[in-house]
Design an enzyme around this catalytic site. Structure first.
Site, PDB file in Angstrom:
ATOM      1  N   GLU A 141     149.870  58.017  45.780  1.00 51.48           N
ATOM      2  CA  GLU A 141     149.518  57.259  46.985  1.00 51.48           C
ATOM      3  C   GLU A 141     148.001  57.194  47.170  1.00 51.48           C
ATOM      4  O   GLU A 141     147.473  56.197  47.670  1.00 51.48           O
ATOM      5  CB  GLU A 141     150.190  57.868  48.216  1.00 51.48           C
ATOM      6  N   HIS A 144     146.599  54.217  45.445  1.00 52.44           N
ATOM      7  CA  HIS A 144     146.744  53.009  46.260  1.00 52.44           C
ATOM      8  C   HIS A 144     145.648  52.950  47.323  1.00 52.44           C
ATOM      9  O   HIS A 144     144.984  51.936  47.503  1.00 52.44           O
ATOM     10  CB  HIS A 144     148.096  53.009  46.984  1.00 52.44           C
ATOM     11  N   ASP A 151     151.648  49.270  42.313  1.00 54.14           N
ATOM     12  CA  ASP A 151     152.741  49.933  41.604  1.00 54.14           C
ATOM     13  C   ASP A 151     153.041  49.260  40.272  1.00 54.14           C
ATOM     14  O   ASP A 151     152.953  48.037  40.138  1.00 54.14           O
ATOM     15  CB  ASP A 151     154.005  49.946  42.461  1.00 54.14           C
TER      16      ASP A 151
END
Length: 881
Positions: A141, A144, A151
């Site tokens: 995460e 990101h 993804d």
């Protein structure tokens, strides 16, 4: 260090103007993890958070060539909360359940908004099995959030055809490709049209040697790094290819906010130290209004100051906050020392103290210094306290004598600049103290000043207790000024209508949805501030509230409506609007974003309009779209966006208005990402399956608005000519020997207007399109004329040869404007020709467990038959010679 002192972290690390996170040498610091006030007290949760970050630090260190690790983090515990925290611990998002996810909707390489973890995910050890270790999920995460990668898996299309073969998105690295037992397709059937059914699942072997990629499946122990260019699978229909079209490693080192630092950092020679943690809890808010009452504030300016500050004191500043007020001109004076907001009576008493006249010079430093002195009196320092500094910014003194010390004071200084002549030092002071810099036009019709005060809130994490602006509009008229304010079922408590006028008191009527009329006898009139306020008793009725205002003469009028949640357990629908840049020189476009949601649930099918108001001149209005094209990352995710290209020199403010679109507005629980959930593993030849549950919901929304400021300083006097936007939603389908392509039309300038020309290319080789677009095969599209931006383009054509069964083709589109400026090449779409099966449904089963059982049964049968045969043979009498 006491809790008030630690409040500086709240603003200086969590300001909406920056992420707060930064690299200190090889270590990431100023990582702030906020626990929602809705989360029940649990001391074990803090230790679990520390364990997750500490474990993640080691994974990060190993995954990025030993270059970086997590060095320092602050955990903010209830009642402390901030909606701009980058890592949030809160109750579950209904779409995700306990699944971690990152709210991310920018372009490739752009930082995400926040990471969301649930308390249950942090605590529950059984969730390690489907998601992976907490530390590795945190790193997934983090990539990101910090580096803007996407993804490498897809819940919608986990399988695809490549040259007639079934492939899975796990085909991501060379090592995996050579691992023949990595993937087993379980109960994978083909539909009657020959396509793979939705029932296909994959079960990876738990034990293997594959090391890439963390952005696909971090739950495998062997996966410890990010995919590099020589490992990347460009065919896979995942978001990383759609948004970035390059390997994760490349994005991190070439496009992310840390790209320069990461390329120059040397690997650590030994394992990194464990992260250092601070656990803090903030006290109530402490604010000083520092208001300019110099001669340049005479006339409409001082009136608008009174009106905006009145609205702030009556409706915006939260209960139990402490507020002081200081004015300055030739000298500075204290209107009120720090006063606790403990009742409506206290709020009204502060309103009566607001300045009513303006004269003298503009000695900004005197006002600033006195404001800091007033804040210092409660506990001996100003660290974490706030100043709301309102001025036209035309200083009579030397700001260099006070601004540097104010920046170093530890206070958070928000600056509201009225007019377009504010000194740049004031902007620097706001940004360097992580305050907000807000501009307000001199146009008396503009509500920018009032909206600026309204935006200076400190969220508590409990949106049911925070004010929501329902509407804010203005008009200049000598006749009727009419309008409607929708109130949906999520709001209604402490609903108020604030009407301001310029010279003469108008006649005001506000009608509830059931027909009850509120006239001025039921409203509070403050003649000195020319403000009329209706506070709706109890919970306001759901439906359309209508206002009718009759002006006795030509004058400016404004209406602002605010409310709070109707129920303590149902948060209101809110809008978070922002520009992707605070400064722009005209060399690249700006993007307007508006995220519409309720308690993390996206609101879709709304009509969303952005108004960009400059200091002078006419405003620009844009309809924001949630169509998954142009600058919009995901279709129907509640994030509406549009490019802003008609930039003008000077400061501008943003206002967003959201309407119910013909009764079609609703909630959705559609996910746009999330940590990869593995349905099971193959362990020693056996399937170990897991379960997940999802649901859906719909609801109607109402109208909201919000605002933000930005500045443009154009490098050239020639208006910029931007190319058509890159097409990101190209899709392809083969029907017999015909190819059908679909995409959303780009514009002449990004996503506005109409492009002039399309160029469509195809190839049997994806890399040909990506690296050598012009040398691929061109499709004859002489009959195709681009449609207006946002239109759906669908075109079918024959390639001139029969397409064989099992063939995979790749397509890409490039558009041009009338000046032959070309867009970037679109996403690469692929299509495979798979002939229908002879039977209605064919089933392809590669189920190791069933195979093992079948083989075992066969072997057992053979053994039994053999035993019977031998027994019969042994017992059968034999003739003797």
């Amino acid at each position: 260090m006491d809790s008030r002192t630690m409040f500086v972290l709240f603003w200086m690390l969590l300001s909406s103007t920056s992420s707060g996170i930064k690299l200190d040498g090889n270590g990431y610091v100023d990582i702030v993890i906020a626990i929602s006030s809705r989360v029940p007290e649990d001391n074990t949760l803090i230790n679990k958070i520390k364990d997750m970050v500490s474990e993640g630090s080691l994974y990060l260190y190993a995954a990025l060539d030993k270059k970086v690790y997590f060095k320092q983090a602050t955990i903010l515990v209830p009642p402390q909360w901030n909606s701009t925290a980058k890592i949030i611990i809160d109750k579950a998002n209904p779409a995700y359940g306990d699944e971690p996810y990152t709210n991310q909707y920018g372009e490739c390489g752009a930082e995400g908004q926040y990471i969301h973890f649930t308390p249950n995910f942090i605590r529950d050890t059984t969730l390690i099995k489907p998601y992976g270790s907490k530390g590795k999920v945190f790193v997934h995460e983090w990539a990101h959030l910090r580096w803007g990668v996407y993804d490498e898996y897809s819940g919608e299309k986990p399988f695809y055809y490549s040259n007639g073969n079934i492939e899975h998105l796990i085909k991501i690295s060379l090592e995996i490709l050579s691992t023949t037992d990595f993937l087993l397709i379980f109960r994978c059937s083909k539909n009657i049209d020959g396509q793979l059914s939705d029932s296909c699942k994959f079960f990876p072997n738990k034990y293997q040697n594959a090391q890439s990629s963390i952005m696909f499946i971090p739950s495998l122990d062997s996966v410890t790094t990010f995919c590099r260019e020589n490992e990347h699978n460009y065919e896979a229909p995942n978001l990383q290819n759609k948004k970035c079209n390059k390997a994760t490693w490349t994005v991190i080192f070439e496009d992310s906010v840390d790209k320069d630092a990461l390329r120059s950092l040397k690997p650590l020679q030994s394992s990194p130290p464990a992260p250092a943690f601070k656990v803090v809890q903030r006290m109530h808010r402490v604010v000083c209004l520092v208001l300019d009452v110099s001669g340049s504030m005479q006339g409409s300016r001082i009136l608008r100051l009174q009106q905006a500050a009145t609205h702030f004191l009556q409706n915006i500043i939260e209960d139990q906050a402490s507020v002081a007020m200081v004015t300055f001109s030739t000298d500075a004076s204290t209107l009120s020392p720090l006063t606790r907001i403990d009742s409506d009576t206290t709020r009204e008493r502060l309103v009566t103290l607001l300045p009513k006249t303006a004269s003298g010079s503009t000695y900004i430093c005197k006002g600033l210094n006195l404001g800091l002195q007033v804040l210092n009196k409660d506990n001996g320092d100003v660290i974490g306290d706030e100043i709301i500094f309102l001025t036209d910014g035309e200083a009579s003194d030397n700001l260099n004598s006070c601004v540097p010390s104010a920046i170093n004071s530890g206070a958070v200084i928000h600056t509201i600049a009225l007019g377009n002549k504010a000194d740049k030092a004031l902007r620097e002071m706001a940004y360097k103290t992580e305050g907000k810099f807000i501009t307000a036009s001199d146009d008396i019709l503009s509500n920018q000043l009032l909206n600026g005060f309204s935006s200076l809130t400190v969220p508590t994490g409990d949106q049911t207790k925070e004010p929501v602006q329902l509407d804010s509009v203005g008009a200049k008229t000598s006749d009727w000024f009419n309008g409607t304010v929708p109130v949906d079922q999520t709001v209604g408590t402490r609903t108020s209508f604030t009407i301001t006028y310029e010279t003469s008191l108008p006649n005001i009527y506000i009608t509830s949805p059931s027909g009850s009329i509120y006239d001025q006898m039921r409203m509070r009139h403050d003649e000195s501030t020319k403000t009329v306020t209706l506070k709706v008793p109890g919970i306001a009725e759901t439906g359309d509230w209508k206002y009718s205002i009759k002006s006795p003469k030509l004058q400016s009028l404004t209406v602002t409506a605010t409310s709070q949640a109707a129920r303590a357990d149902v948060p209101p629908i809110i809008v978070k609007a922002n520009m992707d840049q605070k400064f722009n020189d005209g060399t690249k476009p700006m993007t307007v974003y508006a995220e519409v949601s309720q308690n993390y649930k996206p609101v879709i099918n709304a009509e969303v309009w952005a108004t960009l108001e400059p200091d002078s001149g006419s405003a620009e209005t844009l309809q924001l779209l949630d169509n998954g094209a142009g600058t919009d990352a995901f279709k129907d995710d509640g994030v509406y966006s549009r490019y802003f290209t008609k930039m003008k020199n000077g400061r501008s403010s943003l206002k967003v208005r959201v309407k119910n679109q013909g009764g079609q507005t609703r909630f959705t629980l559609q996910k746009r990402g999330g940590a990869p959930y593995v349905p099971g593993y193959v362990v020693d030849g056996n399937y170990d399956t897991l379960k997940a549950n999802y649901s859906n919901i719909s609801l109607t929304s109402s109208c909201r608005s919000t605002g933000e400021s930005f500045e443009v300083v154009l490098k050239s006097t020639t208006p910029p000519n931007f190319p058509p936007n890159r097409i990101t939603d190209l899709s392809a389908e083969i029907q017999e020997d015909t190819v059908l392509l679909s995409w959303t039309a780009p514009g002449e300038d990004l996503d506005q207007g109409t492009a002039k020309y399309y160029k469509i290319m195809w190839s049997f080789d994806l890399k040909m399109l990506r690296f050598n677009f012009s040398n691929a095969h061109e499709v004859n599209i002489s009959a195709i004329s681009p449609q207006e931006a946002g239109s759906v383009e669908q075109h079918s054509f024959n390639l001139g040869f029969p397409i064989q069964n099992g063939t995979t083709l790749f397509f890409a589109v490039q558009s041009e404007d009338k000046e032959l400026v070309k867009s970037e090449i679109s996403n690469i779409a692929q299509a495979s020709k798979i002939l229908p099966l002879s039977q209605p449904t064919g089933v392809l089963e590669i189920d190791l467990k069933l195979v093992v059982i079948a083989v075992a049964v066969c072997l057992a049968t053979v053994v039994i038959i053999a035993i019977i045969g031998i027994t019969i043979w042994a017992l059968t009498p034999r003739k003797t010679a």
